[in-house]
Write an enzyme that holds these catalytic residues in place. Structure first.
Site, PDB file in Angstrom:
ATOM      1  N   GLU A   1      19.344 -38.408 -21.098  1.00 59.44           N
ATOM      2  CA  GLU A   1      19.532 -36.622 -21.262  1.00 59.44           C
ATOM      3  C   GLU A   1      20.080 -35.894 -22.543  1.00 59.44           C
ATOM      4  O   GLU A   1      20.381 -35.446 -21.853  1.00 59.44           O
ATOM      5  CB  GLU A   1      18.950 -35.567 -20.637  1.00 59.44           C
ATOM      6  CG  GLU A   1      18.226 -36.389 -19.525  1.00 59.44           C
ATOM      7  CD  GLU A   1      17.885 -34.956 -18.159  1.00 59.44           C
ATOM      8  OE1 GLU A   1      18.304 -34.437 -17.950  1.00 59.44           O
ATOM      9  OE2 GLU A   1      16.429 -35.061 -17.824  1.00 59.44           O
TER      10      GLU A   1
ATOM     11  N   GLU B   1      11.714 -40.915 -15.643  1.00 58.30           N
ATOM     12  CA  GLU B   1      12.088 -39.677 -15.084  1.00 58.30           C
ATOM     13  C   GLU B   1      10.708 -39.291 -14.898  1.00 58.30           C
ATOM     14  O   GLU B   1       9.989 -38.395 -15.830  1.00 58.30           O
ATOM     15  CB  GLU B   1      13.737 -38.601 -15.158  1.00 58.30           C
ATOM     16  CG  GLU B   1      14.932 -40.119 -14.919  1.00 58.30           C
ATOM     17  CD  GLU B   1      16.173 -38.845 -14.876  1.00 58.30           C
ATOM     18  OE1 GLU B   1      15.529 -37.372 -14.560  1.00 58.30           O
ATOM     19  OE2 GLU B   1      16.921 -38.990 -15.711  1.00 58.30           O
TER      20      GLU B   1
HETATM   21  C1  BG6 Z   1      17.357 -34.489 -15.244  1.00 58.30           C
HETATM   22  C2  BG6 Z   1      18.805 -35.991 -14.723  1.00 58.30           C
HETATM   23  O1  BG6 Z   1      17.573 -33.502 -15.421  1.00 58.30           O
HETATM   24  O2  BG6 Z   1      16.497 -34.427 -13.428  1.00 58.30           O
HETATM   25  C3  BG6 Z   1      18.336 -36.344 -13.097  1.00 58.30           C
HETATM   26  O3  BG6 Z   1      18.200 -36.756 -15.470  1.00 58.30           O
HETATM   27  C4  BG6 Z   1      18.430 -34.775 -12.069  1.00 58.30           C
HETATM   28  O4  BG6 Z   1      19.986 -36.339 -12.951  1.00 58.30           O
HETATM   29  C5  BG6 Z   1      17.009 -34.590 -12.512  1.00 58.30           C
HETATM   30  O5  BG6 Z   1      18.510 -35.602 -11.113  1.00 58.30           O
HETATM   31  C6  BG6 Z   1      16.673 -34.029 -11.371  1.00 58.30           C
HETATM   32  O6  BG6 Z   1      16.901 -32.934 -11.837  1.00 58.30           O
HETATM   33  P1  BG6 Z   1      17.485 -31.735 -10.185  1.00 58.30           P
HETATM   34  O7  BG6 Z   1      18.119 -31.024 -10.831  1.00 58.30           O
HETATM   35  O8  BG6 Z   1      16.184 -31.126  -9.756  1.00 58.30           O
HETATM   36  O9  BG6 Z   1      17.997 -33.297  -9.804  1.00 58.30           O
END
Ligand code: BG6
Length: 487
Positions: free
Chosen positions: A179, A372
């Site tokens: 990211e 993701e």
């Molecule tokens: C992304 C990241 O921003 O989203 C992860 O690459 C992160 O590391 C994921 O955990 C979800 O966000 P959060 O804050 O709900 O964990």
């Protein structure tokens, strides 16, 4: 019409949110180890509150995380049971170079990851490895101010070259920086940046971005030299911006906000700075130092594929007063009246994923990888200890349907899909354990109390069925709690 036969289904974790054991086997500390749970986390992440050592008043969730450093064999076994074809994970820079730029790598760190890759291969699971996932060695923050200094390029390239060489033949899919655009929104998290009062934050952030982009290109080039089989991707925190109304200035604002993220990928995928960015630097008087060779470096190594995370779309306006209805995301975004929210205020928008895929493919004409996606929610095990997470199944089903449509109807080239937090882990934004994404429940609370035992949720069995049928069968499954949910 179906997904390609070799479609890579799987899940994702990141070292700092999963491993724990932060001082074990000579590991050094990194930026993310310093992020506390609670109210101060935000200011530390923004680089506005300096926290470069642990104190007694805070709890630091990365210290224990979900204890994966000790339990990785059992966890991989569970991923294999779900039928994973790919597992995305990150390396901890400071397990390998405790100070970030030591003369020799730490063998214990290299061995740890080598054992993981061998175990994955044993189960025919392809590793997808992020070289830096919100990970900057603390020693380099103290020495150079992290990515604001050009010295970071050398340290990062040396680290990357070490792992590319050591894991040649074991790993084929690499991501340089997770990211990368988060640097603009969470500068300490994305780049280890801490600001002094009165500094020009915008200039420092783009200077750091320039260093990361040059480093990423150098590593892409090295990866191809070390093993021509290697495929290297960039990684965008994705999700497009909608204009709040059809006022032309709102649409213009949405274009500009999209460009904040595209800026990075434009450089990594096309090999040069886009004109809109250079003009913006000029307009704002930002002086970004670049070496004369840098443009050649950037042009010499565009990435092989474009990966991105997708959780939600955002809604923006050119008018301040429209932001009164802000939602809980780290980006300033207006509540979209046509969407529903997660418990953490992230807006649920499956069609937005299909649209994002189309936009990225139109723009770059490179294979895409969704690395993701997922639903952060509170899970409550029932009396038998079983989590019936139909809400998660529902979220994932809609998103899988959306990307399937993008492939089968729109003709997008998509390599694979890895859900975020395939096993519950520490949330990056809040540090909470209660914001769970996994198919596998981990018995641990926000303060790190619990047995850390793993158990299969309902979504575990559902995702196994999805993978088994290559995404053909997304129907929910009717089941009673299995006799043994514990691993
Ligand atoms: C992304 C990241 O921003 O989203 C992860 O690459 C992160 O590391 C994921 O955990 C979800 O966000 P959060 O804050 O709900 O964990």
């Amino acid at each position: 019409m179906s997904l390609p036969k070799n479609f890579l289904w799987g899940g994702t974790t990141a070292a700092n949110q999963a491993e724990g054991s932060v001082l074990e086997d000579n590991r050094g500390l990194s930026n993310i180890d310093m992020l506390p749970l609670g109210a101060d986390r935000k200011a530390v992440g923004l680089g506005e509150l300096k926290m470069l050592a642990w104190d007694d008043e805070h709890y630091y969730p990365a210290q224990k995380a979900i204890d994966m450093y000790q339990r990785y064999l059992d966890d991989i076994q569970l991923f294999a049971e779900m039928g994973f074809k790919v597992y995305r994970m990150s390396l901890s820079w400071t397990r390998i170079f405790p100070n970030g730029d030591d003369a020799e790598p730490n063998e214990a760190g290299l061995l740890f990851y080598e054992k993981i890759f061998k175990e994955l291969r044993k189960h025919q699971i392809e590793p997808l490895v992020t070289i830096a996932h919100f990970d900057v060695p603390l020693a380099l923050i103290k020495k150079y101010g992290a990515w604001r200094d050009r010295q970071m390029i050398k340290a990062y390239v040396n680290y990357a070259q070490t792992v590319l060489t050591r894991f040649k033949g074991l790993v084929k899919y690499w991501l340089t920086i997770n990211e990368i655009n988060i640097l603009l929104h969470q500068p300490f998290v994305g780049g280890g940046l801490v600001f002094e009062a009165g500094e020009n934050q915008e200039e420092i952030k783009y200077q750091a971005a320039h260093h990361q982009l040059v480093a990423s290109a150098l590593v892409t080039k090295k990866a191809h030299e070390i093993d021509p089989e290697n495929l290297v991707g960039c990684m965008l925190a994705g999700g497009n911006n909608y204009p709040y109304t059809c006022r032309p200035e709102d649409y213009q604002e949405a274009i500009n906000r999209d460009r904040e993220g595209y800026f990075f990928i434009d450089v990594q995928a096309r090999g040069k700075y886009p004109n809109y960015a250079l003009k913006r630097f000029e307009r704002l008087g930002l002086k970004i130092e670049m070496d004369p060779e840098d443009s050649k470096i950037l042009a010499s190594a565009p990435v092989d594929f474009v990966s991105f995370s997708y959780y939600s779309s955002r809604t923006v306006s050119a008018h301040e007063e429209d932001y009164e209805q802000n939602t809980g995301n780290i980006y300033g975004t207006i509540k979209n009246p046509h969407l529903t929210n997660t418990e953490w205020g992230w807006q649920i928008d499956p069609l937005g994923l299909r649209n994002s895929l189309n936009q990225l493919y139109d723009r770059y004409q490179k294979p895409l990888f969704i690395v993701e996606n997922g639903l952060g929610a509170v899970d409550t095990p029932n009396a038998e200890g079983f989590v019936e997470d139909d809400y998660r199944i529902d979220y994932l089903r809609q998103h899988i349907q959306a990307f399937t449509d993008a492939v089968t109807i729109d003709g997008i080239e998509l390599i694979g899909y890895t859900t975020w937090g395939c096993i519950d882990l520490i949330a990056a934004s809040t540090g909470q354990m209660s914001k769970r994404y996994g198919f596998i429940y981990v018995d641990c609370d926000n303060q790190g109390n619990g047995s850390f035992a793993r158990s299969r949720k309902k979504s575990f069995y559902w995702y196994r069925q999805v993978i088994e049928t290559n995404g053909e069968n997304l129907a929910t499954i009717e089941m009673a709690a299995p006799s043994s949910v514990k691993s």
